[in-house]
Design a protein around this motif. Structure first.
Motif, PDB file in Angstrom:
ATOM      1  N   GLU A 136       0.822  -1.206   0.000  1.00  0.00           N
ATOM      2  CA  GLU A 136       0.000   0.000   0.000  1.00  0.00           C
ATOM      3  C   GLU A 136       0.859   1.260   0.000  1.00  0.00           C
ATOM      4  OE1 GLU A 136      -3.818  -1.988   2.359  1.00  0.00           O
ATOM      5  OE2 GLU A 136      -2.348  -0.777   3.444  1.00  0.00           O
ATOM      6  N   ARG A 137       1.939   1.255   0.760  1.00  0.00           N
ATOM      7  CA  ARG A 137       2.832   2.419   0.784  1.00  0.00           C
ATOM      8  C   ARG A 137       3.513   2.621  -0.563  1.00  0.00           C
ATOM      9  NH1 ARG A 137       6.020   3.282   6.445  1.00  0.00           N
ATOM     10  NH2 ARG A 137       7.211   4.637   5.042  1.00  0.00           N
ATOM     11  N   ALA A 138       3.779   1.511  -1.240  1.00  0.00           N
ATOM     12  CA  ALA A 138       4.470   1.598  -2.525  1.00  0.00           C
ATOM     13  C   ALA A 138       3.661   2.357  -3.567  1.00  0.00           C
ATOM     14  CB  ALA A 138       4.789   0.194  -3.030  1.00  0.00           C
ATOM     15  N   ALA A 139       2.346   2.404  -3.386  1.00  0.00           N
ATOM     16  CA  ALA A 139       1.493   3.104  -4.344  1.00  0.00           C
ATOM     17  C   ALA A 139       1.829   4.592  -4.421  1.00  0.00           C
ATOM     18  CB  ALA A 139       0.023   2.916  -3.967  1.00  0.00           C
TER      19      ALA A 139
ATOM     20  N   THR B 268      -3.634  -3.113  -6.681  1.00  0.00           N
ATOM     21  CA  THR B 268      -4.574  -2.432  -7.571  1.00  0.00           C
ATOM     22  C   THR B 268      -5.425  -1.430  -6.810  1.00  0.00           C
ATOM     23  OG1 THR B 268      -4.661  -4.361  -9.036  1.00  0.00           O
ATOM     24  CG2 THR B 268      -6.468  -2.775  -9.197  1.00  0.00           C
ATOM     25  N   GLU B 269      -5.919  -1.830  -5.647  1.00  0.00           N
ATOM     26  CA  GLU B 269      -6.750  -0.941  -4.843  1.00  0.00           C
ATOM     27  C   GLU B 269      -5.948   0.232  -4.290  1.00  0.00           C
ATOM     28  OE1 GLU B 269      -8.477  -3.498  -1.934  1.00  0.00           O
ATOM     29  OE2 GLU B 269     -10.013  -4.280  -3.302  1.00  0.00           O
ATOM     30  N   ALA B 270      -4.706  -0.033  -3.889  1.00  0.00           N
ATOM     31  CA  ALA B 270      -3.867   1.041  -3.354  1.00  0.00           C
ATOM     32  C   ALA B 270      -3.526   2.057  -4.433  1.00  0.00           C
ATOM     33  CB  ALA B 270      -2.589   0.443  -2.757  1.00  0.00           C
ATOM     34  N   TRP B 271      -3.221   1.582  -5.641  1.00  0.00           N
ATOM     35  CA  TRP B 271      -2.910   2.493  -6.738  1.00  0.00           C
ATOM     36  C   TRP B 271      -4.120   3.371  -7.057  1.00  0.00           C
ATOM     37  CZ3 TRP B 271       1.294  -0.059  -5.796  1.00  0.00           C
ATOM     38  CH2 TRP B 271       2.476   0.190  -6.488  1.00  0.00           C
ATOM     39  N   ALA B 272      -5.306   2.767  -7.013  1.00  0.00           N
ATOM     40  CA  ALA B 272      -6.532   3.525  -7.290  1.00  0.00           C
ATOM     41  C   ALA B 272      -6.767   4.585  -6.224  1.00  0.00           C
ATOM     42  CB  ALA B 272      -7.719   2.570  -7.367  1.00  0.00           C
TER      43      ALA B 272
ATOM     44  N   LYS C 206      -2.078   4.742 -14.114  1.00  0.00           N
ATOM     45  CA  LYS C 206      -1.830   3.394 -14.610  1.00  0.00           C
ATOM     46  C   LYS C 206      -1.950   2.379 -13.483  1.00  0.00           C
ATOM     47  CE  LYS C 206       1.412   4.757 -18.271  1.00  0.00           C
ATOM     48  NZ  LYS C 206       2.794   4.572 -18.795  1.00  0.00           N
ATOM     49  N   LYS C 207      -2.366   1.186 -13.856  1.00  0.00           N
ATOM     50  CA  LYS C 207      -2.368   0.105 -12.880  1.00  0.00           C
ATOM     51  C   LYS C 207      -0.922  -0.281 -12.562  1.00  0.00           C
ATOM     52  CE  LYS C 207      -6.775  -2.019 -14.174  1.00  0.00           C
ATOM     53  NZ  LYS C 207      -7.440  -3.271 -14.639  1.00  0.00           N
ATOM     54  N   PRO C 208      -0.675  -0.836 -11.384  1.00  0.00           N
ATOM     55  CA  PRO C 208       0.696  -1.219 -11.039  1.00  0.00           C
ATOM     56  C   PRO C 208       1.188  -2.384 -11.884  1.00  0.00           C
ATOM     57  CG  PRO C 208      -0.849  -2.058  -9.402  1.00  0.00           C
ATOM     58  CD  PRO C 208      -1.633  -1.144 -10.301  1.00  0.00           C
ATOM     59  N   TYR C 209       2.418  -2.275 -12.347  1.00  0.00           N
ATOM     60  CA  TYR C 209       3.046  -3.414 -13.005  1.00  0.00           C
ATOM     61  C   TYR C 209       3.274  -4.473 -11.933  1.00  0.00           C
ATOM     62  CZ  TYR C 209       6.126  -5.924 -16.197  1.00  0.00           C
ATOM     63  OH  TYR C 209       6.681  -6.875 -17.021  1.00  0.00           O
TER      64      TYR C 209
ATOM     65  N   MET D 234      -4.256 -15.125 -14.084  1.00  0.00           N
ATOM     66  CA  MET D 234      -4.515 -14.110 -13.073  1.00  0.00           C
ATOM     67  C   MET D 234      -4.164 -12.707 -13.556  1.00  0.00           C
ATOM     68  SD  MET D 234      -3.016 -16.209  -9.815  1.00  0.00           S
ATOM     69  CE  MET D 234      -3.034 -14.772  -8.769  1.00  0.00           C
ATOM     70  N   GLY D 235      -3.444 -12.614 -14.658  1.00  0.00           N
ATOM     71  CA  GLY D 235      -3.061 -11.301 -15.174  1.00  0.00           C
ATOM     72  C   GLY D 235      -1.734 -10.787 -14.664  1.00  0.00           C
TER      73      GLY D 235
END
Length: 236
Positions: A106-109, A135-139, A145-148, A209-210
């Motif tokens: 989460e902090r990495a976002a 994904t939720e943290a980036w949002a 962009k979504k996280p790689y 899973m993507g």
């Protein structure tokens, strides 16, 4: 890509590390990807006279900001030239956070371009949880962009790679010694990639899973381990 996954950033001077990484980016023609983490071995920090404390994550985040200043060719020392070389990739190479737990993901976002995680299995429940967390943290941070998402795991292919394989036992008994004398016995059975069939199953699961990228970490220095994987992928 040329992936450094992961460098234990708080053990190093961020300006020097930025220069080293930028040099690799130049030499590779802009293919460098940097993974950074805080590490878990106090002995590693002691070996280079670095501080092992509870502020490692904060210091890493500060170091990442400093590296990006260097890559942007901002002046680090007043009156002096910027620290070169300038990286080929605008703004510097992508930085992936070497994060396993929810809070660090989460902090990495706030600062990372994505996540580089590690799973002993890897298993779908663990990886899917990490992906959902990222994904939720980036949002929440309003990232465009979504996280790689990069996953790494150990593997062992060959005669010594069965359930009680000597290769896994020997490798983990050394690599995990800092966790205690029995850590390899507890974690070893979790390593799934012990056969071509198992590895193909893992690759298929992560694709479904993507997951963006799978990094395979050999548990032996024998080059045949890489050759076996290459043959397996070629036949897939």
């Amino acid at each position: 890509k040329l992936a450094a996954t992961v460098m234990v950033a708080p053990m190093h001077d961020p300006v020097k590390m930025a220069k080293q990484v930028a040099t690799l980016d130049v030499l590779s023609g802009g293919r460098m990807v940097l993974g950074v983490g805080v590490g878990g071995r106090e002995e590693d920090y002691k070996a280079v006279s670095a501080t092992f404390d509870k502020r490692r994550l904060t210091r890493m985040e500060q170091g990442v900001a400093r590296m990006r200043q260097v890559w942007a060719q901002e002046t680090i020392v007043p009156g002096a030239f910027p620290v070169g070389p300038a990286p080929v990739q605008a703004g510097g190479p992508p930085i992936l956070a070497g994060s396993l737990m929810a809070k660090s993901i989460e902090r990495a976002a706030r600062w990372a371009d994505g996540v580089s995680t590690f799973d002993f299995g890897p298993t779908a429940p663990v990886v899917s949880f990490q992906m959902k967390t990222a994904t939720e943290a980036w949002a929440r941070e309003g990232r465009d962009k979504k996280p790689y998402f990069q996953v790494a795991c150990w593997y062992a292919l060959g005669a010594d790679a069965d359930a009680g394989g000597a290769q896994i036992v020997d490798y983990l008994s050394r690599y995990l010694r800092f966790l205690g004398p029995n850590a390899h016995n507890q974690i070893g059975p979790m390593v799934r990639a012990r056969s071509p069939e198992a590895l193909l199953t893992i690759i298929g699961e992560l694709e479904d899973m993507g997951v963006d990228e799978l990094l395979l970490v050999p548990t032996s220095v024998a080059l045949d381990q890489i050759e076996r994987v290459a043959d397996l992928i070629a036949r897939r």
